[in-house]
Design an enzyme around this catalytic site. Structure first.
Site, PDB file in Angstrom:
ATOM      1  CB  SER A 105     -45.233 -18.675 -16.515  1.00  0.00           C
ATOM      2  OG  SER A 105     -43.994 -19.374 -16.941  1.00  0.00           O
ATOM      3  CG  ASP A 133     -50.415 -10.362 -30.205  1.00  0.00           C
ATOM      4  OD1 ASP A 133     -50.781  -9.236 -30.588  1.00  0.00           O
ATOM      5  OD2 ASP A 133     -49.732 -10.947 -30.753  1.00  0.00           O
ATOM      6  CG  ASP A 152     -47.956 -17.505 -28.194  1.00  0.00           C
ATOM      7  OD1 ASP A 152     -48.312 -16.980 -27.039  1.00  0.00           O
ATOM      8  OD2 ASP A 152     -48.178 -16.576 -28.861  1.00  0.00           O
ATOM      9  CG  HIS A 153     -45.310 -18.758 -22.231  1.00  0.00           C
ATOM     10  ND1 HIS A 153     -45.609 -20.169 -21.244  1.00  0.00           N
ATOM     11  CD2 HIS A 153     -44.973 -18.892 -21.150  1.00  0.00           C
ATOM     12  CE1 HIS A 153     -44.918 -20.458 -19.981  1.00  0.00           C
ATOM     13  NE2 HIS A 153     -44.852 -19.228 -19.427  1.00  0.00           N
ATOM     14  CG  ASP A 204     -46.008 -22.838 -23.950  1.00  0.00           C
ATOM     15  OD1 ASP A 204     -44.612 -22.482 -24.207  1.00  0.00           O
ATOM     16  OD2 ASP A 204     -46.785 -21.724 -22.892  1.00  0.00           O
TER      17      ASP A 204
END
Lengths: 430, 158
Positions: A147, A410, A402-403, A364
């Site tokens: 990120s 997770d 996802d991000h 995402d």
């Protein structure tokens, strides 16, 4: 038979870390709101892995791997400075010109509380130990980021090699601003980085730091007790916003929320660098170095709109438009509200899946997938197996991630570790 | 559970840091270019969100063209999900929708759910036969193969 044996032996050797072209250390650099390994140590929750452990997994190859902890809401300039001193050792010097430029917001050039000891045998002030004090051109590093960390490491490379962007001496005598540190970074990898900003910055408006309750909640829910203060750190000493050792996060935010740092008009903060305009400003002076291998990896957790049967969340978006993108069912639930056509349900405004232009729609949950490839205007190409130095080698995007899947929050080990195994195989051969 | 709560709090934190808390701007007159192809089934309400399209590169707030009933629709569907989670039957969910949505919306939702149900069953059958790889989609009709990709295993793409 002899040939077959030779081929098998060659394959075996190629797969062995002992025969890698290099075993240089890796430093992991977190993103916006990220944290270091000490933050939730009591519960074992890590930025790099969640309850998985990416750093430990990577160390399994025999390579040293360090996890850095820089300002979670700070600008990329400030984060790059902190990253430099945290690796090399010394006290952070944010630069004379930079500090003066943001003096109205309270920026301090050389704050206390931002020092790292290069020599554990000579550490009278008990500073945290630097990650890799021997770091230089003969002892280079691989930087791997997630990120905003990707913008941060690009900024660090730029400053290492070229020094102050405003001319020699303009930032004072800080070690990072003298330039000439070519060869210190062997490679820079960005994972789900908003190189050209994220429209999340635009679709969720206003920088309102309700951090007291929420950050306290993070610590509390992570099992450390929200009032202890022994948890999430904002690391804003350079703005005179040091967190007292016994000060709870709730009290800290209540005390500092009126500070200029938190205002939208302060462009020396993550909230500015993460938006498309701020990212463009960063990209105007942070360029790709011809001496570094750059790799980028993306992620996507949205699908094209369809009247049915596209594995998206139909409660959030029961009726869909084929021109737009919508969050997948398996996107982590709290990211779904802003990822699709609308920001739902409380604020009726366009979401990331329909805002700006069509090539920005896929995302995402935090970053637009097209922004993860490379900074606009810089050389790039799909990674073909032979990396190109000084250009962005795009490994592709992980679809259905996802991000936070890409850093294992997770996700099962079988989903996240292969990302880093693949990357290590590439880095080992540089 | 603790992980989920922690992540939820962090995300809420992220959203708070980046954002919101102000009410949406007043709805401007709809001056957008023609809407892209909608994929709403025939008979759906023209007030459904598919009718709105925003010109690109404008402020997300000022281009808000959401029809006024979108929040109603989302609220109803959220209620339906909750009701189903606590074991409500189809009669109850039908009543929930019928009391607050238009007939066309209701009809569209039922058609969509029936199609989703049929498709999900086919996906399960396909997975049972050949797993979750994208190549399994070759067994499907050509028009279904793009759909399969969103149900196939995660993959690195270019």
């Amino acid at each position: 038979m002899k040939t077959l044996t030779s081929i098998a032996l060659a394959a075996l050797l190629a797969a062995s870390p002992a025969h890698a072209a290099n075993n240089d250390p890796v430093v992991l650099v977190h993103g916006f709101l990220g944290f270091g390994t000490d933050t939730f140590a009591a519960t074992g929750f890590k930025y790099w892995g969640g309850f998985n452990d990416i750093a430990a997994h990577m160390r399994g190859s025999g390579r040293p791997v360090y996890s850095a902890a820089v300002g979670p809401v700070s600008s990329n300039w400030d984060r790059a400075v902190e990253l430099y001193y945290q690796i090399k050792g010394g006290c952070a010097d944010y630069g004379a010109r930079h500090a003066a430029l943001h003096a109205a917001a309270g920026h301090i050039q050389k704050p206390s509380g931002k020092c790292w000891a290069a020599d554990p045998a000579n550490n009278p002030n008990n500073y945290p130990l630097a990650l890799y004090p021997q770091w230089d051109a003969q002892h280079p590093l691989h930087l791997v980021s997630h990120s905003q960390g990707g913008q941060t490491i690009r900024t660090l490379v730029q400053l290492l090699e070229n020094g102050s962007p405003n001319g020699a001496g303009s930032e004072g005598d800080g070690a990072l601003f003298s330039g000439g540190k070519t060869g210190w970074i062997k490679s820079a990898t960005t994972i789900s980085t908003p190189h050209n900003g994220t429209t999340l910055r635009d679709v969720v408006v206003d920088f309102v730091p309700m951090v007291s309750e929420l950050a306290g909640g993070i610590v509390q829910l992570a099992g450390l007790g929200g009032s202890s203060g022994d948890g999430y750190k904002f690391r804003l000493e350079q703005y005179g916003l040091a967190q007292g050792p016994a000060e709870s996060i709730r009290d800290y935010v209540a005390r500092t929320r009126g500070a200029p740092f938190w205002q939208l008009s302060n462009h020396d903060a993550a909230q500015w660098d993460l938006g498309p305009d701020g990212a463009a400003q960063l990209n105007s002076w942070v360029k790709a170095s011809p001496n570094v291998y750059y790799f980028s990896i993306g992620s996507r957790a949205t699908e094209q709109g369809s009247w049915c049967c596209n594995n998206t969340d139909r409660v959030i978006a029961p009726f869909q438009n084929s021109a737009y993108q919508y969050p997948r069912n398996d996107m982590i639930f709290f990211l779904k509200n802003a990822a699709g056509e609308w920001v739902v349900p409380s604020v009726l405004q366009r979401g990331m899946g329909s805002y700006r232009a069509a090539d920005w729609y896929a995302n995402d949950g935090v970053v637009n997938t097209n922004s993860m490839r490379a900074p606009a205007g810089q050389a790039q190409q799909p990674f073909s197996g032979t990396p190109v130095k000084g250009s962005w080698n795009y490994l592709g995007y992980y679809d259905h991630f996802d991000h936070f899947d890409v850093i294992g929050w997770d996700a099962p080990p079988s989903m996240v570790y292969p990302i880093y195994d693949k990357l290590l195989n590439i880095l080992s051969e540089l | 559970m603790r992980l989920v709560l922690a992540i939820a709090a962090l995300a809420a934190f992220l959203l708070a840091m980046l954002g919101p808390a102000q009410p949406p701007a007043a709805q401007p007159a709809l001056s957008a270019p023609p809407a892209p192809t909608a994929v709403l089934p025939a008979g759906a309400s023209t007030q459904a969100p598919v009718a709105a399209a925003a010109p690109p590169r404008r402020d997300a707030r000022s281009t808000t063209q959401a029809p006024p009933d979108i929040s109603q629709l989302l609220a109803v569907e959220s209620s339906v999900r909750s009701a189903r989670q606590r074991g409500a039957g189809e009669n109850e969910t039908y009543q929930l929708r019928a009391s607050r949505l238009t007939a066309a919306q209701l009809e569209s939702l039922l058609a969509m759910e029936l199609a989703e149900s049929n498709w999900t069953r086919r996906v399960a059958e396909l997975r049972a036969h050949c797993g979750g790889s994208e190549s399994c989609g070759a067994r499907l009709r050509a028009e279904d193969q793009p759909r399969w990709r969103s149900y196939a295993d995660a993959a690195l793409r270019h």
